[in-house]
Each structure stands twice: as structure tokens, then as C-alpha cells.
Design an enzyme around this catalytic site. Structure first.
Site, mmCIF file in Angstrom:
data_model
loop_
_atom_site.group_PDB
_atom_site.id
_atom_site.type_symbol
_atom_site.label_atom_id
_atom_site.label_comp_id
_atom_site.label_asym_id
_atom_site.label_seq_id
_atom_site.Cartn_x
_atom_site.Cartn_y
_atom_site.Cartn_z
ATOM 1 N N ARG A 223 37.288 41.445 31.889
ATOM 2 C CA ARG A 223 36.038 40.697 31.787
ATOM 3 C C ARG A 223 34.959 41.660 31.313
ATOM 4 N NH1 ARG A 223 38.396 36.602 31.432
ATOM 5 N NH2 ARG A 223 38.339 34.790 32.798
ATOM 6 N N HIS A 271 37.834 36.980 22.657
ATOM 7 C CA HIS A 271 38.453 36.424 23.876
ATOM 8 C C HIS A 271 39.748 35.676 23.523
ATOM 9 C CE1 HIS A 271 37.523 35.174 28.268
ATOM 10 N NE2 HIS A 271 38.830 35.184 28.046
HETATM 11 P P1 NDP Z 1 45.347 39.102 39.703
HETATM 12 O O1 NDP Z 1 44.452 38.518 40.721
HETATM 13 O O2 NDP Z 1 46.801 38.781 39.744
HETATM 14 O O3 NDP Z 1 45.224 40.699 39.687
HETATM 15 C C1 NDP Z 1 44.015 41.345 39.854
HETATM 16 C C2 NDP Z 1 44.293 42.808 40.134
HETATM 17 O O4 NDP Z 1 43.033 43.479 40.263
HETATM 18 C C3 NDP Z 1 45.049 43.020 41.441
HETATM 19 O O5 NDP Z 1 45.960 44.077 41.314
HETATM 20 C C4 NDP Z 1 43.940 43.382 42.421
HETATM 21 O O6 NDP Z 1 44.357 44.198 43.497
HETATM 22 C C5 NDP Z 1 43.027 44.183 41.513
HETATM 23 N N1 NDP Z 1 41.670 44.240 42.061
HETATM 24 C C6 NDP Z 1 40.818 43.222 42.301
HETATM 25 N N2 NDP Z 1 39.669 43.676 42.824
HETATM 26 C C7 NDP Z 1 39.809 45.016 42.924
HETATM 27 C C8 NDP Z 1 38.972 46.056 43.409
HETATM 28 N N3 NDP Z 1 37.741 45.810 43.893
HETATM 29 N N4 NDP Z 1 39.436 47.311 43.367
HETATM 30 C C9 NDP Z 1 40.672 47.582 42.891
HETATM 31 N N5 NDP Z 1 41.521 46.639 42.413
HETATM 32 C C10 NDP Z 1 41.084 45.375 42.434
HETATM 33 O O7 NDP Z 1 44.739 38.678 38.280
HETATM 34 P P2 NDP Z 1 45.489 38.562 36.882
HETATM 35 O O8 NDP Z 1 46.299 39.786 36.684
HETATM 36 O O9 NDP Z 1 46.153 37.252 36.769
HETATM 37 O O10 NDP Z 1 44.226 38.535 35.883
HETATM 38 C C11 NDP Z 1 43.330 39.612 35.818
HETATM 39 C C12 NDP Z 1 42.116 39.218 34.998
HETATM 40 O O11 NDP Z 1 42.444 39.136 33.616
HETATM 41 C C13 NDP Z 1 41.548 37.824 35.293
HETATM 42 O O12 NDP Z 1 40.778 37.815 36.465
HETATM 43 C C14 NDP Z 1 40.711 37.585 34.056
HETATM 44 O O13 NDP Z 1 39.411 38.115 34.254
HETATM 45 C C15 NDP Z 1 41.436 38.380 32.969
HETATM 46 N N6 NDP Z 1 42.044 37.507 31.947
HETATM 47 C C16 NDP Z 1 41.658 37.662 30.639
HETATM 48 C C17 NDP Z 1 42.219 36.885 29.650
HETATM 49 C C18 NDP Z 1 41.845 37.087 28.219
HETATM 50 O O14 NDP Z 1 42.306 36.358 27.347
HETATM 51 N N7 NDP Z 1 41.027 38.075 27.898
HETATM 52 C C19 NDP Z 1 43.240 35.870 29.954
HETATM 53 C C20 NDP Z 1 43.572 35.802 31.353
HETATM 54 C C21 NDP Z 1 42.992 36.592 32.302
HETATM 55 P P3 NDP Z 1 45.401 43.629 44.573
HETATM 56 O O15 NDP Z 1 46.723 43.559 43.833
HETATM 57 O O16 NDP Z 1 45.407 44.622 45.640
HETATM 58 O O17 NDP Z 1 44.906 42.268 44.963
#
Ligand code: NDP
Length: 308
Positions: A223, A271
Site C-alpha cells: 500500500r 495498481h
Molecule cells: P495477510 O494479512 O495475509 O499478511 C499480512 C502480513 O503482514 C502478515 O505476515 C502480518 O504478520 C504482517 N504484518 C501486519 N502488520 C504488521 C506489523 N505491524 N508488523 C509486522 N508485520 C505485520 O495479507 P496478504 O498477504 O493477503 O496481503 C498483504 C497486502 O497486500 C494487502 O493488505 C494489500 O494491502 C496488498 N495487496 C495489494 C495488491 C495489489 O494489486 N497491489 C493486491 C492484493 C493485496 P502476521 O503474519 O504475524 O499476521
């Protein structure tokens, strides 16, 4: 009585058929509509682009099923008092891994020099093997973990950082502030696949950009607000960051006068890193409707207190 499912997102004509196919497969009795009296609706299939913000009139609602993986536009909505599930779609994951792998390989191999042209100079800059290239992925969820595994399969030296500890074969993993510092210190190529939450906004600020190895490449399909734009522009201008490939921005579409568009060290993609794919994503939606009707717990529930 069939459950009523309101499709509140764009492209009803694209989604209707795959949703019906997937719902038919579950055997659940349903009524799928693109318009309905709110008080009659059991499930909303949701994307923020629909403009639906006030869930108060949805008095019979059982769940909101997001078509988007990122839920930052709905997670804090206080009118929403029922479970919120986000999208974890095998097609979306596959697309993201292709996009991330492509851009990491591009930077690793220095392909831009040849695509732009060597201008008559027979100059051989041989890249190291992937095994000698350190890639760090911030975020090891559905998307980050899959991209990490794919890069590892190409022999990259991969590390990742997440909120909770992770075990991924052959991948060094970090958590916490100290772990982040370590993950950044080694990141010749840094990939951001974190959700946008109060804990991740401006995560890549001037201080953290300074911890990267000089000339590091950044790839951000997560993001836009994960990175402080002003700090990134200074780091690019000073050479601290070698290049930024950005798919997501604070304001989308990226305004025509934004410096990222013309910056020689920035690649803008609109995007498109990955899209929710109707055929596979419809099965995810249908499975959650089936679970809701069977009284089973929903999958891919958002932790509203964590913000993702
Ligand atoms: P998930 O919720 O599966 O994974 C998020 C990861 O980020 C997890 O490993 C989580 O840790 C980690 N995380 C969250 N907050 C923190 C923090 N404060 N400190 C450290 N690690 C953190 O999401 P997805 O993998 O499905 O998607 C990730 C992002 O990708 C989406 O939220 C979206 O913004 C983006 N996206 C972009 C797209 C595009 O076309 N550009 C398409 C789809 C998604 P933990 O495993 O411990 O929970």
C-alpha cells in the site's frame, strides 16, 4: 428460505456467473442480487468502490465478504457489527507472486540498462547469481509467504519480517523492531507486502530507509502509505535507494503532477500487481456463505483490533 446475498462491488456482469456457479456447487439455497432492501440482506459481497459505507440499515446481516485482500477502507467502519472476511484467493496470490518475481528478477539482472539501451557501448556488467542476492520481504502473509517461497525456489537469499514468528523452509524470518532493523540491513532488494494499518503507516521513513544497504531497490505492491513519499524521494536523489518500483500510492490514480511519474529512478505501475480473479475468488465467497449457513466459523476473518 434462501439466504440473500447482495453484490456491492464493481463489475456485476463479470462476477454474476462465476458466483452463481460457485454457490450452486455448495448446495446452499441463495438469492444473489445486485440491489436489495438492506434489511433483507444476509451477506454483502463487498468492495469499497461500491461506495457502501453505512451498514446500519442491514439489520439481518450475517457477514461482509470482501473481494479485496486489503481491508483498510472498511476495517474501522463502526456501522459494521458483523464478521468481516477478507479475500485470500489463489488466483490473486499467483498473480502477485508473478509480479513480484518479475520485478525482483528485473532489478537483480539489471535489465533496465538493456531495455533502455547501452547507447553503443559494449559494456558487460555481470550480475551475481540469485544465491548471492539478498531479498527481504516485509509481510509474510498469504501473499508475502508465497512470493518468498517462489524467490527462494529461484535460489535468492530470502528473509522476511512479520508481526508473529514464522517458520518458512530456507527463509530467515524476523519479528519486532530489532528484527526489522536486521531485515532492512540485509535488503539489497526490499519487497513490501504489508497491510496498511496504524502500525504500518509510514513504516519506511527516512530513518529506516537509511538502514538499507546503499543503492537498495524497493518494490512496493503493498500500500502507498507504507512509505513516506518525501523521504523516499530524498533517498532516491541521494543514491541511498537505487530504484523504487511502486504499484500503490497514497492517492490513486496517482495525480498527473506527482514527481514519481517522471522520476528516472521510479517505475510506476497503476495498481495492477494482482487482481482478485472471479473464478477462484467466487469459490472463496461461496465457501464462506456455506459456512455461515451451516453455523461454521468463517475463514479469512479480519482481526478488527489488529486492522487486517
Ligand atoms: P495477510 O494479512 O495475509 O499478511 C499480512 C502480513 O503482514 C502478515 O505476515 C502480518 O504478520 C504482517 N504484518 C501486519 N502488520 C504488521 C506489523 N505491524 N508488523 C509486522 N508485520 C505485520 O495479507 P496478504 O498477504 O493477503 O496481503 C498483504 C497486502 O497486500 C494487502 O493488505 C494489500 O494491502 C496488498 N495487496 C495489494 C495488491 C495489489 O494489486 N497491489 C493486491 C492484493 C493485496 P502476521 O503474519 O504475524 O499476521
Amino acid at each position: 428460505m434462501p439466504c440473500k446475498i447482495l453484490f456491492s462491488a464493481e463489475n456485476w456482469s463479470t462476477w454474476e456467473a462465476p458466483l452463481r456457479t460457485a454457490l450452486d456447487e455448495t448446495g446452499v439455497a441463495y438469492d444473489l442480487v445486485s440491489d436489495a432492501a438492506p434489511e433483507t440482506v444476509d451477506y454483502v459481497v463487498y468492495a469499497p468502490s461500491s461506495g457502501l459505507l453505512d451498514f446500519t440499515p442491514f439489520t439481518s446481516l450475517k457477514a461482509v465478504l470482501s473481494l479485496w485482500a486489503g481491508v483498510e477502507k472498511i476495517v474501522g467502519n463502526e456501522t459494521l457489527q458483523v464478521p468481516l472476511a477478507r479475500m485470500v484467493d489463489p488466483g490473486l496470490t499467483e498473480g502477485m507472486t508473478e509480479w513480484v518475481t518479475g520485478h525482483v528478477l528485473r532489478h537483480h539482472l539489471g535489465m533496465d540498462a538493456h531495455i533502455r539501451g547501452l547507447k553503443g557501448k559494449w559494456r558487460k556488467d555481470v550480475p551475481p547469481l540469485a544465491r548471492d542476492r539478498k531479498v527481504t520481504i516485509l509481510g509474510l502473509g498469504a501473499l508475502g509467504a508465497d512470493a518468498a517461497r517462489a524467490l527462494k525456489a529461484l535460489n535468492f537469499d530470502v528473509a522476511g519480517w512479520s508481526r508473529s514468528p514464522k517458520t518458512l523452509d530456507g527463509i530467515e524470518t524476523f519479528t519486532g523492531d530489532d528484527g526489522l532493523a536486521e531485515a532492512l540491513r540485509r535488503a539489497e532488494i526490499l519487497v513490501l507486502l504489508l497491510p496498511l494499518t496504524p502500525g504500518t503507516e509510514d513504516l519506511l521513513n527516512a530513518d529506516r530507509l537509511a538502514r538499507l544497504p546503499k543503492g537498495a531497490m524497493i518494490v512496493n505492491p503493498g500500500r502507498g502509505p507504507l512509505i513516506d513519499d518525501t523521504a523516499l524521494l530524498s533517498a532516491l536523489d541521494s543514491g541511498q535507494v537505487g530504484h523504487a518500483t511502486l504499484d500503490v500510492f497514497r492517492v490513486e490514480p496517482l495525480p498527473a503532477d506527482h514527481p514519481f511519474w517522471l522520476h528516472p529512478k521510479v517505475t510506476v505501475t497503476p495498481h495492477i500487481a494482482s487482481e482478485t480473479r472471479p473464478a477462484s475468488a467466487s469459490r472463496v465467497i461461496a465457501e464462506n456463505v456455506r459456512r455461515g449457513e451451516a453455523g461454521e466459523p468463517f475463514v479469512h476473518l479480519v482481526d478488527r483490533s489488529a486492522g487486517y
